[in-house]
Design a protein around this motif. Structure first.
Motif, PDB file in Angstrom:
ATOM      1  N   THR A 249       4.309   7.681   4.170  1.00 47.02           N
ATOM      2  CA  THR A 249       4.519   6.210   5.081  1.00 47.02           C
ATOM      3  C   THR A 249       3.297   5.552   5.613  1.00 47.02           C
ATOM      4  OG1 THR A 249       4.803   8.083   6.918  1.00 47.02           O
ATOM      5  CG2 THR A 249       6.634   7.285   6.111  1.00 47.02           C
ATOM      6  N   LEU A 250       3.063   4.659   5.979  1.00 45.27           N
ATOM      7  CA  LEU A 250       1.925   4.200   6.979  1.00 45.27           C
ATOM      8  C   LEU A 250       2.695   3.580   8.451  1.00 45.27           C
ATOM      9  CD1 LEU A 250       0.202   2.268   3.690  1.00 45.27           C
ATOM     10  CD2 LEU A 250      -0.651   4.412   5.250  1.00 45.27           C
ATOM     11  N   PRO A 251       1.597   3.288   9.328  1.00 40.49           N
ATOM     12  CA  PRO A 251       2.154   2.848  10.396  1.00 40.49           C
ATOM     13  C   PRO A 251       3.144   1.012  10.068  1.00 40.49           C
ATOM     14  CG  PRO A 251      -0.394   3.528  10.545  1.00 40.49           C
ATOM     15  CD  PRO A 251       0.063   3.612   9.172  1.00 40.49           C
TER      16      PRO A 251
ATOM     17  N   GLU B  23       1.025  -0.820   0.302  1.00 42.33           N
ATOM     18  CA  GLU B  23       0.290  -0.513  -0.333  1.00 42.33           C
ATOM     19  C   GLU B  23       0.708   1.296  -0.342  1.00 42.33           C
ATOM     20  OE1 GLU B  23      -3.996  -1.377   2.405  1.00 42.33           O
ATOM     21  OE2 GLU B  23      -2.429  -0.807   3.229  1.00 42.33           O
ATOM     22  N   VAL B  24       1.630   1.267   0.868  1.00 45.93           N
ATOM     23  CA  VAL B  24       3.363   2.424   0.461  1.00 45.93           C
ATOM     24  C   VAL B  24       3.337   2.504  -0.564  1.00 45.93           C
ATOM     25  CG1 VAL B  24       4.755   1.530   2.084  1.00 45.93           C
ATOM     26  CG2 VAL B  24       3.902   3.879   2.521  1.00 45.93           C
ATOM     27  N   ASN B  25       4.564   1.620  -1.066  1.00 47.32           N
ATOM     28  CA  ASN B  25       4.338   1.587  -2.187  1.00 47.32           C
ATOM     29  C   ASN B  25       3.208   2.040  -3.624  1.00 47.32           C
ATOM     30  OD1 ASN B  25       7.026   0.935  -2.752  1.00 47.32           O
ATOM     31  ND2 ASN B  25       6.679  -0.611  -2.539  1.00 47.32           N
ATOM     32  N   THR B  26       1.728   1.949  -3.685  1.00 51.39           N
ATOM     33  CA  THR B  26       1.519   1.979  -4.578  1.00 51.39           C
ATOM     34  C   THR B  26       1.655   3.961  -4.333  1.00 51.39           C
ATOM     35  OG1 THR B  26      -0.196   0.432  -4.084  1.00 51.39           O
ATOM     36  CG2 THR B  26      -1.139   2.072  -4.600  1.00 51.39           C
ATOM     37  N   ILE B  27       0.655   4.498  -2.354  1.00 47.78           N
ATOM     38  CA  ILE B  27       1.378   6.138  -2.840  1.00 47.78           C
ATOM     39  C   ILE B  27       2.182   6.092  -3.163  1.00 47.78           C
ATOM     40  CG2 ILE B  27       1.567   7.621  -0.784  1.00 47.78           C
ATOM     41  CD1 ILE B  27      -0.041   5.765   0.863  1.00 47.78           C
ATOM     42  N   LEU B  28       3.696   5.944  -3.287  1.00 49.85           N
ATOM     43  CA  LEU B  28       4.713   6.461  -3.418  1.00 49.85           C
ATOM     44  C   LEU B  28       5.062   6.267  -5.375  1.00 49.85           C
ATOM     45  CD1 LEU B  28       7.934   7.489  -3.201  1.00 49.85           C
ATOM     46  CD2 LEU B  28       8.625   5.457  -2.935  1.00 49.85           C
ATOM     47  N   ALA B  29       4.425   4.901  -6.267  1.00 55.12           N
ATOM     48  CA  ALA B  29       4.706   4.618  -7.248  1.00 55.12           C
ATOM     49  C   ALA B  29       3.109   6.039  -7.817  1.00 55.12           C
ATOM     50  CB  ALA B  29       4.248   3.143  -7.700  1.00 55.12           C
TER      51      ALA B  29
END
Length: 362
Positions: free
Chosen positions: A316-318, A241-247
């Protein structure tokens, strides 16, 4: 034409636009930009260098104490055209600069007596990286990623965060790469702190290493995560999920795009993934170059993305974080901090799939 000459021309155009008689550059980052990567300070912790570069419509000056001037002239400034004005090491250098100007408005990149502090404006001249700077940043990004990969693969359970940080600093430093930021968190500290300064805490199962690496005055940023044993499903899903935000952030960072629109996309993606307020827990990054971030992106940011600009987003995510440095272009965003031996995952994004660093399993 040499790139430092083009930069001097840019400053002189800035002088005309702002009706300035001269501009004084005192920051290390400004010195590095103007000299194509030169270093002006012997104190790694200092923002201000040990030399001032003064540019007027007709002349170039360098002022520095007598114990610094020879090195600067022979090893850094060379034939770049700066006239030396030296003062004794125990003297205040400001009077030496003041003697140059009898009248007129003078700008500076720091708060100096009698000067206009125009750092936030003049630093925009360096946002679009020149070809030589782009190549240096590519070299730095690749080497920083390779060194961090090497360090991470040598981590063992029981290693302290401080030991890991020391390994990063040592291996980077051995190749002339400074590390203005090294953060390390093990296990529960990843979830608790967004800026985890390394402590004596020992690694059990999970570790996160964050680095800003600098050489030639330029900086890249990257984050890597390592897990010992099989990665739990909830951790794997959250990292995706955090990689999805970054992408999505990377794909949206195109020339001419308002930064606030990209930030709005980040907020929207956080919400879609079930974390509507998580973006408030930590900054999301922004443009990178001669500072670790030239400015931080925000919902109110009035800047736009420029061609050939460096960006480092860091959502970031938790318990997880993703961060890499890119170089902006019209065709596609070039990820600079890539190591060929690091595991990756394919993330779907609007402008095409991206291959992103995964969690390293040891």
């Amino acid at each position: 034409m040499e790139e430092w000459k083009i930069k001097q021309q840019k400053v002189r155009e800035f002088l005309r636009a702002k009706d300035l008689a001269a501009f004084i550059f005192s920051r290390r980052s400004s010195f590095a930009w103007l000299t194509d990567g030169g270093e002006s300070s012997v104190n790694e912790a200092s923002i201000m260098g040990d030399a001032h570069l003064v540019i007027t419509p007709e002349r170039l000056y360098v002022t520095a104490p007598n114990n610094e001037m020879d090195r600067l002239l022979s090893e850094v400034l060379g034939d770049q055209g700066y006239e030396p004005l030296s003062y004794y090491w125990w003297e205040n250098g400001i009077p030496t600069i003041e003697k140059l100007f009898k009248a007129g408005r003078v700008g500076s990149d720091m708060a100096l007596p009698g000067c206009l502090d125009l750092y936030q404006e003049v630093k925009r001249l360096r946002y679009s990286l020149m070809p030589g700077e782009q190549e240096r940043m590519r070299i730095l990004g690749k080497r920083a990623a390779d060194i961090l990969s090497e360090v991470c693969r040598q981590i063992h359970p029981g290693d302290s965060e401080i030991k890991i940080a020391g390994e990063v600093k040592g291996k980077m430093g051995a190749e002339g790469i400074a590390t203005p930021v090294v953060l390390v968190a093990a296990d529960d500290r990843i979830n608790r702190y967004r800026h985890p300064l390394p402590t004596e805490k020992e690694v059990e199962r999970l570790v996160m290493v964050v680095v800003c690496a600098r050489r030639w005055g330029l900086t890249v940023a990257l984050t890597r995560m390592v897990h010992f044993g099989s990665v739990p499903r909830i951790l794997s899903e959250r990292f995706q999920e955090v990689n999805t935000i970054l992408a999505r952030l990377i794909n949206a960072t195109t020339p001419g795009k308002p930064v606030k629109e990209i930030f709005s996309l980040a907020m929207q993606t956080y919400a879609e993934l079930g974390y509507p307020h998580e973006w408030q827990s930590h900054h999301q990054g922004g443009p990178i170059g001669y500072d670790t971030r030239e400015y931080l992106a925000s919902p109110e940011c009035d800047d736009i993305v420029l061609p050939a600009q460096g960006f480092a987003w860091n959502p970031t995510l938790p318990g997880v974080k993703a961060e890499d440095t890119i170089l902006v272009s019209e065709a596609a965003q070039e990820i600079l901090t890539v190591s060929k031996d690091w595991p990756t995952q394919i993330i779907k994004a609007d402008r095409g799939n991206l291959e992103m660093p995964d969690i390293l399993t040891l």
